[in-house]
Design a protein around this motif. Structure first.
Motif, PDB file in Angstrom:
ATOM      1  N   PHE A  44       0.817  -1.203   0.000  1.00 27.98           N
ATOM      2  CA  PHE A  44       0.000   0.000   0.000  1.00 27.98           C
ATOM      3  C   PHE A  44       0.859   1.265   0.000  1.00 27.98           C
ATOM      4  O   PHE A  44       1.850   1.367   0.737  1.00 27.98           O
ATOM      5  N   LEU A  45       0.457   2.237  -0.843  1.00 27.55           N
ATOM      6  CA  LEU A  45       1.147   3.518  -0.895  1.00 27.55           C
ATOM      7  C   LEU A  45       0.256   4.664  -0.385  1.00 27.55           C
ATOM      8  O   LEU A  45       0.614   5.360   0.556  1.00 27.55           O
ATOM      9  N   PHE A  46      -0.882   4.880  -1.070  1.00 30.27           N
ATOM     10  CA  PHE A  46      -1.725   6.046  -0.759  1.00 30.27           C
ATOM     11  C   PHE A  46      -3.207   5.711  -0.879  1.00 30.27           C
ATOM     12  O   PHE A  46      -3.582   4.845  -1.652  1.00 30.27           O
ATOM     13  N   THR A  47      -4.014   6.476  -0.138  1.00 32.44           N
ATOM     14  CA  THR A  47      -5.458   6.517  -0.354  1.00 32.44           C
ATOM     15  C   THR A  47      -5.866   7.967  -0.608  1.00 32.44           C
ATOM     16  O   THR A  47      -5.435   8.870   0.109  1.00 32.44           O
ATOM     17  N   LEU A  48      -6.679   8.181  -1.630  1.00 35.37           N
ATOM     18  CA  LEU A  48      -7.225   9.508  -1.933  1.00 35.37           C
ATOM     19  C   LEU A  48      -8.741   9.390  -1.918  1.00 35.37           C
ATOM     20  O   LEU A  48      -9.302   8.423  -2.445  1.00 35.37           O
ATOM     21  N   TYR A  49      -9.423  10.387  -1.325  1.00 35.75           N
ATOM     22  CA  TYR A  49     -10.862  10.274  -1.157  1.00 35.75           C
ATOM     23  C   TYR A  49     -11.665  11.268  -1.994  1.00 35.75           C
ATOM     24  O   TYR A  49     -12.814  10.982  -2.339  1.00 35.75           O
ATOM     25  N   SER A  50     -11.087  12.442  -2.275  1.00 31.43           N
ATOM     26  CA  SER A  50     -11.894  13.435  -2.980  1.00 31.43           C
ATOM     27  C   SER A  50     -11.030  14.227  -3.964  1.00 31.43           C
ATOM     28  O   SER A  50      -9.814  14.352  -3.786  1.00 31.43           O
ATOM     29  N   ALA A  51     -11.683  14.752  -4.996  1.00 35.89           N
ATOM     30  CA  ALA A  51     -11.004  15.519  -6.032  1.00 35.89           C
ATOM     31  C   ALA A  51     -10.248  16.682  -5.411  1.00 35.89           C
ATOM     32  O   ALA A  51     -10.769  17.383  -4.523  1.00 35.89           O
ATOM     33  N   GLY A  52      -9.010  16.870  -5.859  1.00 37.88           N
ATOM     34  CA  GLY A  52      -8.178  17.936  -5.337  1.00 37.88           C
ATOM     35  C   GLY A  52      -7.211  17.481  -4.252  1.00 37.88           C
ATOM     36  O   GLY A  52      -6.271  18.188  -3.895  1.00 37.88           O
ATOM     37  N   GLU A  53      -7.438  16.285  -3.761  1.00 42.61           N
ATOM     38  CA  GLU A  53      -6.584  15.771  -2.693  1.00 42.61           C
ATOM     39  C   GLU A  53      -5.233  15.327  -3.251  1.00 42.61           C
ATOM     40  O   GLU A  53      -5.149  14.822  -4.366  1.00 42.61           O
TER      41      GLU A  53
END
Lengths: 112, 113
Positions: free
Chosen positions: B46-55
């Motif tokens: 695992f590297l990253f989690t992104l949840y919303s645009a712009g993050e």
């Protein structure tokens, strides 16, 4: 160290045999998953379990079976009904259904 | 239909040559987007989690960004040890108890000394 342990690393299956892949985690995660990885394709979900004694079929469950009798363990059986079992199998776990998954090192199954 | 694609399929860079990997997705109801690194014969890391645009998220030479339709993994001044396959996965919100995770096929990155 916390993590997910898969065994064996390599497994050979004869035609008509059932084989079981082991997956153990000590991360205290509720959710566990089995994926299959073939060259050039994304990981495909075989089965998942979100709590003990409960599991659900994924996209490619035919020819596979699982059990979840303990929180730490989620073994996968590849039955003789699975016609093309040669692949790399990955077990994963996550804290909940909306968080990232952590993977084991995989088991490479080959039919001989 | 929910779908995740990654481009390019393979990328060869000289050490120090920065570049970006793309993950495009079409899902109804994005719950989260994940980036993983996978070395040959091993499980994804695992590297990253992104949840919303712009993050945006950063870790060492890697930076992940997210828009409404795609995510980029930017690699700045890569080193040979960054050579691996990079997987993108999208979690789509569902009315059932399981929010489906769809994996892309990956981008194989080779960094040449």
């Amino acid at each position: 160290d916390g993590g997910i342990t898969q065994s064996p690393k390599y497994l050979f299956r004869k035609e008509g045999q059932n084989v079981t892949l082991s997956c153990e985690q000590n991360l205290n995660h509720d959710a566990m998953y089995w994926y299959r990885q073939d060259p050039g394709q994304g990981l495909r979900l075989i089965y998942y379990s979100q709590i003990v004694n409960d599991f659900q079929k994924g996209d490619i469950a035919e020819g596979y079976s699982v059990s979840r009798e303990k929180k730490e363990s989620f073994p996968l059986t590849v039955t003789s009904a699975q016609k093309n079992p040669t692949a790399f199998y990955l077990c994963a776990s996550s804290r909940s259904r909306v968080t990232e998954a952590f993977f084991g090192q995989g088991t490479r199954l080959t039919v001989v | 239909e929910d779908q995740v694609t990654q481009s390019p399929e393979a990328l060869r860079l000289q050490e120090g040559e920065s570049s970006s990997l793309n993950c495009s997705y079409t899902v109804s109801g994005l719950r989260g987007l994940f980036w993983y690194r996978q070395d040959p014969g091993k499980g994804p890391e695992f590297l990253f989690t992104l949840y919303s645009a712009g993050e945006e998220k950063e870790k060492e030479r890697l930076k992940a960004t997210l828009t409404k339709k795609e995510s980029f993994l930017h690699i700045t001044a890569p080193k040979p040890e960054d050579s691996a396959t990079y997987l993108c996965a999208v979690q789509a919100a569902r009315k059932t108890s399981y929010d489906k995770v769809i994996f892309g096929p990956g981008t194989s990155l080779s960094v040449i000394p």
